[in-house]
Design a protein around this motif. Structure first.
Motif, PDB file in Angstrom:
ATOM      1  N   VAL A  23     -13.845   3.322 -22.960  1.00  0.00           N
ATOM      2  CA  VAL A  23     -12.773   2.421 -22.524  1.00  0.00           C
ATOM      3  C   VAL A  23     -13.005   2.108 -21.043  1.00  0.00           C
ATOM      4  O   VAL A  23     -13.269   3.021 -20.247  1.00  0.00           O
ATOM      5  CB  VAL A  23     -11.381   3.063 -22.755  1.00  0.00           C
ATOM      6  N   ILE A  24     -12.924   0.832 -20.708  1.00  0.00           N
ATOM      7  CA  ILE A  24     -13.179   0.413 -19.314  1.00  0.00           C
ATOM      8  C   ILE A  24     -11.847   0.104 -18.622  1.00  0.00           C
ATOM      9  O   ILE A  24     -11.049  -0.704 -19.104  1.00  0.00           O
ATOM     10  CB  ILE A  24     -14.105  -0.824 -19.270  1.00  0.00           C
ATOM     11  N   PHE A  25     -11.639   0.786 -17.486  1.00  0.00           N
ATOM     12  CA  PHE A  25     -10.427   0.595 -16.683  1.00  0.00           C
ATOM     13  C   PHE A  25     -10.805  -0.126 -15.390  1.00  0.00           C
ATOM     14  O   PHE A  25     -11.862   0.159 -14.824  1.00  0.00           O
ATOM     15  CB  PHE A  25      -9.826   1.952 -16.281  1.00  0.00           C
ATOM     16  N   ALA A  26      -9.943  -1.008 -14.922  1.00  0.00           N
ATOM     17  CA  ALA A  26     -10.219  -1.671 -13.639  1.00  0.00           C
ATOM     18  C   ALA A  26      -8.937  -1.793 -12.817  1.00  0.00           C
ATOM     19  O   ALA A  26      -7.865  -2.089 -13.360  1.00  0.00           O
ATOM     20  CB  ALA A  26     -10.810  -3.062 -13.870  1.00  0.00           C
ATOM     21  N   HIS A  27      -9.083  -1.550 -11.523  1.00  0.00           N
ATOM     22  CA  HIS A  27      -7.946  -1.772 -10.621  1.00  0.00           C
ATOM     23  C   HIS A  27      -7.852  -3.265 -10.306  1.00  0.00           C
ATOM     24  O   HIS A  27      -8.847  -3.983 -10.362  1.00  0.00           O
ATOM     25  CB  HIS A  27      -8.116  -0.954  -9.330  1.00  0.00           C
ATOM     26  N   TYR A  28      -6.646  -3.712  -9.965  1.00  0.00           N
ATOM     27  CA  TYR A  28      -6.407  -5.126  -9.658  1.00  0.00           C
ATOM     28  C   TYR A  28      -7.227  -5.644  -8.475  1.00  0.00           C
ATOM     29  O   TYR A  28      -7.300  -6.852  -8.267  1.00  0.00           O
ATOM     30  CB  TYR A  28      -4.934  -5.353  -9.317  1.00  0.00           C
ATOM     31  N   TYR A  29      -7.772  -4.748  -7.660  1.00  0.00           N
ATOM     32  CA  TYR A  29      -8.527  -5.204  -6.491  1.00  0.00           C
ATOM     33  C   TYR A  29     -10.015  -5.415  -6.783  1.00  0.00           C
ATOM     34  O   TYR A  29     -10.764  -5.786  -5.881  1.00  0.00           O
ATOM     35  CB  TYR A  29      -8.423  -4.188  -5.346  1.00  0.00           C
ATOM     36  N   GLY A 173      -2.521   8.238   8.865  1.00  0.00           N
ATOM     37  CA  GLY A 173      -3.641   7.549   8.213  1.00  0.00           C
ATOM     38  C   GLY A 173      -3.280   6.111   7.885  1.00  0.00           C
ATOM     39  O   GLY A 173      -2.112   5.722   7.921  1.00  0.00           O
ATOM     40  N   ALA A 174      -4.305   5.324   7.561  1.00  0.00           N
ATOM     41  CA  ALA A 174      -4.056   3.914   7.205  1.00  0.00           C
ATOM     42  C   ALA A 174      -5.212   3.366   6.386  1.00  0.00           C
ATOM     43  O   ALA A 174      -6.327   3.896   6.425  1.00  0.00           O
ATOM     44  CB  ALA A 174      -3.886   3.072   8.466  1.00  0.00           C
ATOM     45  N   CYS A 175      -4.905   2.305   5.659  1.00  0.00           N
ATOM     46  CA  CYS A 175      -5.935   1.572   4.921  1.00  0.00           C
ATOM     47  C   CYS A 175      -6.432   0.458   5.842  1.00  0.00           C
ATOM     48  O   CYS A 175      -5.623  -0.307   6.381  1.00  0.00           O
ATOM     49  CB  CYS A 175      -5.319   0.981   3.655  1.00  0.00           C
ATOM     50  N   HIS A 176      -7.733   0.352   6.003  1.00  0.00           N
ATOM     51  CA  HIS A 176      -8.273  -0.638   6.941  1.00  0.00           C
ATOM     52  C   HIS A 176      -8.014  -2.075   6.475  1.00  0.00           C
ATOM     53  O   HIS A 176      -7.970  -2.982   7.304  1.00  0.00           O
ATOM     54  CB  HIS A 176      -9.774  -0.406   7.162  1.00  0.00           C
ATOM     55  N   VAL A 177      -7.826  -2.286   5.177  1.00  0.00           N
ATOM     56  CA  VAL A 177      -7.565  -3.652   4.680  1.00  0.00           C
ATOM     57  C   VAL A 177      -6.107  -4.024   4.972  1.00  0.00           C
ATOM     58  O   VAL A 177      -5.816  -5.085   5.540  1.00  0.00           O
ATOM     59  CB  VAL A 177      -7.835  -3.762   3.163  1.00  0.00           C
ATOM     60  N   THR A 237      -1.653  -8.625   0.474  1.00  0.00           N
ATOM     61  CA  THR A 237      -2.332  -7.433  -0.047  1.00  0.00           C
ATOM     62  C   THR A 237      -3.771  -7.832  -0.331  1.00  0.00           C
ATOM     63  O   THR A 237      -4.166  -8.991  -0.094  1.00  0.00           O
ATOM     64  CB  THR A 237      -1.627  -6.834  -1.280  1.00  0.00           C
ATOM     65  N   GLU A 238      -4.555  -6.905  -0.829  1.00  0.00           N
ATOM     66  CA  GLU A 238      -5.972  -7.182  -1.091  1.00  0.00           C
ATOM     67  C   GLU A 238      -6.076  -8.377  -2.035  1.00  0.00           C
ATOM     68  O   GLU A 238      -5.309  -8.488  -3.012  1.00  0.00           O
ATOM     69  CB  GLU A 238      -6.587  -5.914  -1.703  1.00  0.00           C
ATOM     70  N   SER A 239      -7.030  -9.257  -1.776  1.00  0.00           N
ATOM     71  CA  SER A 239      -7.032 -10.549  -2.476  1.00  0.00           C
ATOM     72  C   SER A 239      -7.449 -10.486  -3.952  1.00  0.00           C
ATOM     73  O   SER A 239      -7.259 -11.449  -4.682  1.00  0.00           O
ATOM     74  CB  SER A 239      -7.929 -11.533  -1.729  1.00  0.00           C
ATOM     75  N   GLY A 240      -7.972  -9.333  -4.403  1.00  0.00           N
ATOM     76  CA  GLY A 240      -8.347  -9.197  -5.810  1.00  0.00           C
ATOM     77  C   GLY A 240      -7.178  -9.444  -6.756  1.00  0.00           C
ATOM     78  O   GLY A 240      -7.344  -9.963  -7.864  1.00  0.00           O
ATOM     79  N   ILE A 241      -5.981  -9.106  -6.301  1.00  0.00           N
ATOM     80  CA  ILE A 241      -4.774  -9.265  -7.144  1.00  0.00           C
ATOM     81  C   ILE A 241      -4.526 -10.740  -7.484  1.00  0.00           C
ATOM     82  O   ILE A 241      -3.897 -11.057  -8.502  1.00  0.00           O
ATOM     83  CB  ILE A 241      -3.540  -8.633  -6.446  1.00  0.00           C
ATOM     84  N   ASN A 270      -9.677 -10.417   3.513  1.00  0.00           N
ATOM     85  CA  ASN A 270      -8.750  -9.381   3.066  1.00  0.00           C
ATOM     86  C   ASN A 270      -9.235  -8.728   1.775  1.00  0.00           C
ATOM     87  O   ASN A 270      -8.462  -8.530   0.848  1.00  0.00           O
ATOM     88  CB  ASN A 270      -7.317  -9.924   2.949  1.00  0.00           C
ATOM     89  N   GLU A 271     -10.509  -8.421   1.728  1.00  0.00           N
ATOM     90  CA  GLU A 271     -11.097  -7.763   0.556  1.00  0.00           C
ATOM     91  C   GLU A 271     -11.419  -6.320   0.900  1.00  0.00           C
ATOM     92  O   GLU A 271     -11.854  -6.019   2.000  1.00  0.00           O
ATOM     93  CB  GLU A 271     -12.411  -8.457   0.165  1.00  0.00           C
ATOM     94  N   CYS A 272     -11.257  -5.457  -0.108  1.00  0.00           N
ATOM     95  CA  CYS A 272     -11.658  -4.060   0.062  1.00  0.00           C
ATOM     96  C   CYS A 272     -13.117  -3.962  -0.389  1.00  0.00           C
ATOM     97  O   CYS A 272     -13.419  -4.121  -1.568  1.00  0.00           O
ATOM     98  CB  CYS A 272     -10.766  -3.161  -0.784  1.00  0.00           C
ATOM     99  N   GLU A 273     -13.987  -3.700   0.563  1.00  0.00           N
ATOM    100  CA  GLU A 273     -15.423  -3.681   0.224  1.00  0.00           C
ATOM    101  C   GLU A 273     -15.767  -2.541  -0.732  1.00  0.00           C
ATOM    102  O   GLU A 273     -16.772  -2.616  -1.450  1.00  0.00           O
ATOM    103  CB  GLU A 273     -16.296  -3.630   1.485  1.00  0.00           C
ATOM    104  N   TYR A 274     -14.933  -1.509  -0.748  1.00  0.00           N
ATOM    105  CA  TYR A 274     -15.199  -0.395  -1.682  1.00  0.00           C
ATOM    106  C   TYR A 274     -14.931  -0.840  -3.126  1.00  0.00           C
ATOM    107  O   TYR A 274     -15.701  -0.555  -4.023  1.00  0.00           O
ATOM    108  CB  TYR A 274     -14.329   0.811  -1.334  1.00  0.00           C
TER     109      TYR A 274
END
Ligand code: 13P
Ligand code: SF4
Length: 315
Positions: A23-29, A173-177, A237-241, A270-274
């Motif tokens: 089963v393949i799972f993917a995050h919205y980003y 702490g913080a998210c760089h995106v 938010t991250e543009s993948g959404i 505004n993309e998360c390169e990870y």
């Protein structure tokens, strides 16, 4: 990759997944083509919940490292694959287990609430894990007099303090995106688009959140765009959404807030390169070779599972 090549990859991946009962799972980003290929797309909470429900031999997590770890801890009997082991998270990296252990030792009367964007070793030191979907709800359920350390996201922690009336001790702490959205650009967008709602993820800085109409997890923001009768939205938010928003609402328009442009530093989008490290090529190779496989040391997993289970029970 052109459209024809993309479709060939997607078909090859889909038939391999069927053959191997994966089963393949993917995050919205993740990249649009990864979301297109996945069986299940979700935010961090939904991905963790869904992983415990599926019948499969192999789970492939297209997201970042901590999401694969969480999946493996929840499903130790399954093979968990992740297309690129180097897909990390700046927010998770901002809290090292040894630093949290030292901080806990300085505050022995505090319980620890950790955002899911943390390593398994940090979850092992945590009383209850939260995601952006359930953080308010879970913190609200904790005893009123509980002393709490919240980490690692300072922006999310400040937001949860403001909506719960708590005074949790916050990790820095913080998210760089999410911490690089430009307030100036947002104000200009609002001026140019009067009356258009701003939707923001709580990992954004307080001045961005102060200008927002809806604050929520990726899933909550997506649901809002589906349910609202409005036709246009400004998104912080991250543009993948935007891919899933556009797929769910083809007649609506989504305007992304751009990041601050810092000369010579980092990426100007505004993309998360990870998250973008998950490509169709890597997903195909990973399914074909059943590698890289996520492994979590048993002692760490045994400790981390209680804080994740507590989150699922309280959600
Ligand atoms: P969600 O919990 O909304 O999926 O967010 C995860 C994340 O990594 C945000 O940057
Ligand atoms: Fe981590 Fe930020 Fe990427 Fe989310 S967007 S995975 S918090 S680096």
């Amino acid at each position: 990759m052109d459209l024809k090549e993309k479709n060939i990859y997607i078909n090859k991946i889909r038939s391999l997944a069927k053959e191997k009962n994966a089963v393949i799972f993917a995050h919205y980003y993740t990249r649009p083509e990864i979301q297109e290929c996945a069986d299940f797309i979700g935010d961090s909470l939904a991905l963790a919940q869904q992983a415990t429900r599926v019948q499969a031999n192999i789970l492939v997590m297209c997201g970042v490292h901590f999401m694969g770890e969480t999946m493996k801890i929840l499903c130790p009997e399954k093979k968990v694959l992740i297309p690129d082991m180097n897909a990390g998270c700046s927010l998770a990296d901002s809290c090292k287990a040894e630093d949290l252990a030292a901080f806990k030792a300085q505050h022995p009367d505090h319980m620890v609430v950790s955002y899911v964007n943390t390593s398994a070793a940090v979850k092992a030191l945590t009383d209850v894990v939260v995601t952006s979907s359930n953080a308010k709800n879970i913190v609200d359920q904790l005893p009123k007099d509980a002393k709490i350390i919240f980490g690692p996201d300072h922006n999310l922690g400040s937001y949860i303090n403001s909506v719960t009336g708590r005074e949790m001790l916050l990790w820095n702490g913080a998210c760089h995106v999410h911490s690089r959205f430009s307030l100036e650009a947002l104000l200009e967008l609002k001026k140019a688009n009067p009356g258009v709602e701003v939707l923001a993820h709580p990992e954004c800085k307080a001045p961005i959140l102060a200008q927002s109409d809806v604050i929520g997890s990726t899933k909550a923001l997506l649901e809002h765009t589906i349910q609202s009768s409005a036709k246009r939205f400004i998104i912080a938010t991250e543009s993948g959404i935007l891919f899933e928003m556009q797929r769910a609402c083809p007649d609506k328009e989504f305007i992304p807030v751009p990041p601050e442009v810092t000369e010579g530093v980092g990426c100007s989008c505004n993309e998360c390169e990870y998250m973008r490290m998950n490509t169709l090529e890597k997903l195909y190779e990973c399914l074909k070779n059943e590698s890289p496989e996520m492994v979590v040391e048993k002692e760490t997993a045994d400790k981390a599972i209680s804080s994740i289970r507590r989150m699922l029970e309280m959600s």
